[in-house]
Enzyme design. Sequence first.
Site, PDB file in Angstrom:
ATOM      1  N   GLY A 188       0.825  -1.197   0.000  1.00  0.00           N
ATOM      2  CA  GLY A 188       0.000   0.000   0.000  1.00  0.00           C
ATOM      3  C   GLY A 188       0.859   1.247   0.000  1.00  0.00           C
ATOM      4  O   GLY A 188       0.663   2.165  -0.789  1.00  0.00           O
ATOM      5  N   ALA A 189       1.850   1.267   0.916  1.00  0.00           N
ATOM      6  CA  ALA A 189       2.731   2.422   1.030  1.00  0.00           C
ATOM      7  C   ALA A 189       3.994   1.996   1.764  1.00  0.00           C
ATOM      8  O   ALA A 189       4.064   0.901   2.336  1.00  0.00           O
ATOM      9  CB  ALA A 189       2.040   3.565   1.776  1.00  0.00           C
ATOM     10  N   MET A 190       5.003   2.876   1.759  1.00  0.00           N
ATOM     11  CA  MET A 190       6.292   2.564   2.368  1.00  0.00           C
ATOM     12  C   MET A 190       6.829   3.785   3.084  1.00  0.00           C
ATOM     13  O   MET A 190       6.810   4.896   2.545  1.00  0.00           O
ATOM     14  CB  MET A 190       7.279   2.098   1.291  1.00  0.00           C
ATOM     15  N   GLU A 240       2.031   5.543   7.982  1.00  0.00           N
ATOM     16  CA  GLU A 240       3.406   5.749   7.511  1.00  0.00           C
ATOM     17  C   GLU A 240       4.115   6.841   8.308  1.00  0.00           C
ATOM     18  O   GLU A 240       5.320   6.759   8.542  1.00  0.00           O
ATOM     19  CB  GLU A 240       3.402   6.084   6.017  1.00  0.00           C
TER      20      GLU A 240
END
Length: 965
Positions: free
Chosen positions: A362-364, A399
Amino acid sequence: MTARGTLAVRHILKPKPKSTWPPSISNARWRNPHPLSSSSHDTSRFRVASSYHHKPLLLRPCSFHHRPPVSASDMSSEKPVDHYRLPTDLLPRHYALTIRTDLVKEKFTGFVKIDLDVRKATKVVAFNAAAELKLGPASLVLDSSASVFTPTETNFDAATQRASLTFAEELPAGAKVTLYIGFETQLKDSMTGYYKSTWDKGIYALTQFEPTDARRALPCWDEPLYKATFSVTLISRKDTVSLSNMPERADVAVANEHTEALFEGVKDGSWYATTFETTPPMSTYLLAFANGEFVHLESSYKSPLSGKVRPLRIYATPDAIGQAQYALDIKEKALPLYEQAFDIEYPLPKLDTLVANDFDAGAMENWGLITGRTTAYLVDPENADIAAKKRIAGTQSHEVAHMWFGNITTMKWWDNLYLNEGFATLMGEKIILDKIHPEWKVDADFINTHLSAALRLDAKLSSHPIEVEVPDAGQIGQIFDALSYSKAASVLRMLSKYVGEEKFLKGVSLYLKKHLYSNTVSRNLWEGIGEETGLDIPKIMDIWVSKMGFPVITVTETPTGIKVRQDRFLEDGPAKPEDNETIWSVPLGLVTASSSGQAIVDNSAILETREAEFKLDTSKPFKINADANGVYRVLYTPARLAAIAKEAAKPDSIFSLNDRIGLVHDAFALAKSGHLSLSAALNLVHELRSESEFLVWDSIGANLAGITHTWWEDDKVTQRLKAFRRALCGPLVQKLGLDYSKSDSADITQLRTLAVGGAAIAEDPATIDVLLDRFAKYIAGDTSAIPVDLLLITFCTAVKHNGAPAYDAVLKFFENPQTPSIKVAAIYGLTSPTDPALLARTFELLLSSVRNQDLISFFRGLATNPKAIIALRDFFEKNYDLIYNRLEMTFSFSSIVQSVYTGFAKEEDRTKAEAFFKDKDIRKYNQALAQALDGINAKAAFVKRSTVDVLTWLEKWENVPRATL
């Protein structure tokens, strides 16, 4: 120097004539103990996969014996031999990295200078490098004397992704040395390493290094314990933007004798060099850089601790930037809240976000440069659906939490991944998000999204502990699952509720402050919280993170109160003695009623033995696990559950929103395991039919969908279940209608969407007619005909009932979506046909024009379509090699395996699956496969056990007055 297009590397001194290192990349020959192809450089992950994933013996370990890395303070301690970890003889302190990105030729070249401390005398320098990363000549300089060492032997082990240099002379302990090495490779669409992403006008490049893919972009010590600082210079074509973790430096980067070829074109202005400030000490998986035609939106926040103002930006391609404002707003709100919660200021000068068209996860949380997919960050500012806003807010907040959990303080090894992900989930998606959007009732939503997901997975024998051994880097990706995220967050939430959130956060702050810029293990966290609370936290928590599973608490009534007993809960039936040895410390959270009918919650009781008794007036309502704070199930007698259900259904019930959600999830899970009859769970739902809270209905809807998907091959059951669901959803649709208003609360908006979706899936004629009418108007040009919250269910309904014309229309929306919400709706619409010919078109689409990142969404959609379940399995097995080669290095493949097989509910289907995988190398997804097969077993047992019960109940429901059931 060499010509452009090959790597230009110079050494301080020329290599010795007998060195095995070649003068250029084009003829470099790393000695590979286990060659995977005829050329040691022709080993891209896609080509290699087809040659070895059926032949595990090709990847047998080499004869090296390495100890796991430790911090400088631990260097004297002996560690077990572990082939998969780098030796601890050298510690990297600083990387000076130069990367030249050529988006036209779709390749990058680079050079890195790595400063190293020699902790133990050695002749061998071992580091990580992936097979596709072509390494050039290297040299090592002893800083104290400027002596230059060149290797006499070079080796590469594909199994461990490790290169090693052997020198004739020993590097003395205590010395400081510098490694010089160049490299190059192609930009691929792998979504790992430094890779390419496509958009309407071409490609751009970005990184995804977690967990072990920094080695695909540069030679490095690619383990979280090896923290170092990084100075990055990016060389790119003019009219592109380069990004990295830190802000751009004001001074102009210049070439040196090692990098002059990388700077070609900079002087004449056709290329541009960007040098960034040096990072704090950080792990390689957090390094990030990108290059492309990016534009940005900008904001800022003022630190509540120091008063400093930091810029905040979000970058995207020009066609997408107009939908990025909401994500930027969330980041602006979240950062000061985190600083206040931890009493630690965000340490970097800026925090950017880059939105990517192609992204695996999804995201980092790259430090200073968060990255993520479009659905995680983009939403139409004029017409945003709540589901998209919740997804974006939760992702961005998650995040940002990592800037502290993972980035400032990092787990020593991936066995403690939960110290990153569990905390980011709890903080980002519950504690901080609740302060930003209190109207979303995120603590209750947490039960539906995280606690229930964790307990579903952890109820399998193929589960794993939160703190899990992962010596093989190739298997690390498998633990990025609901246990490391959702169960870890649920266990931490349970602890927070038990000790109090204020003390919990103060304890966490002590933990972070004590371990700034260093690495940690579980005991470090327990020490911080224990210091603040004065409690023996390891006694409470160790078992929760070190052992798999969770208990079911059985409640029986005695003349003076209740007796409670704990046993391990398994989804397919009571645990056998050998699987039932763990005794957890269980906070019981007892809810009772006062004399005036008010709820009283006693959080003091902990069950630390197999059984215990508690005094209680059972003539009044009571319940275990107040607010569903505990990570366990609770089993009551059928009579007591019926009484609790009646109390829960009252408008002035002592049982909270969280309590009611937890009751629903427990009842259906206990029915599946055979602890409770399915009819008892359905009775509970029937009692709650007048419920007004969306999140309770969300739990009901999810569980009824699970029952429907279990009996999808039994028409008698499924048709009656549809009638039951129509009876539940129909009145809600009539009450709420299908029109949305900006004045509606979040709860009303979401409940309307759920009710309409439930009615449509249950084939309510009136609802279907309205949706089909609106779809016709929508494709005719009236985009206001379908509220954005109803796009997905409308597209699915249209394709299901109107066939090819609707499919063709939805396909156009998929091919040219104006927003991520439209794209998501189109994907699931294309997975909804009942016509085999249309399903065949979707399968063809998967092989042609679907992005790698979107494959998992298609598979999940098809897996919930009863008409597609068997065809999906056949498609997957026929095209296994192709799909595996596309996704081998991603997180997605494990999820695809689970999606394909968990829909089945017959023992023969498990047998077929086992036969198919018999000759496959399953090491990269063995856990996911085992969990899918366990799921088939559990469903098969459920069907055998409960078919008569569910049919009997549904027939009775059809034939008696609804209010008297």
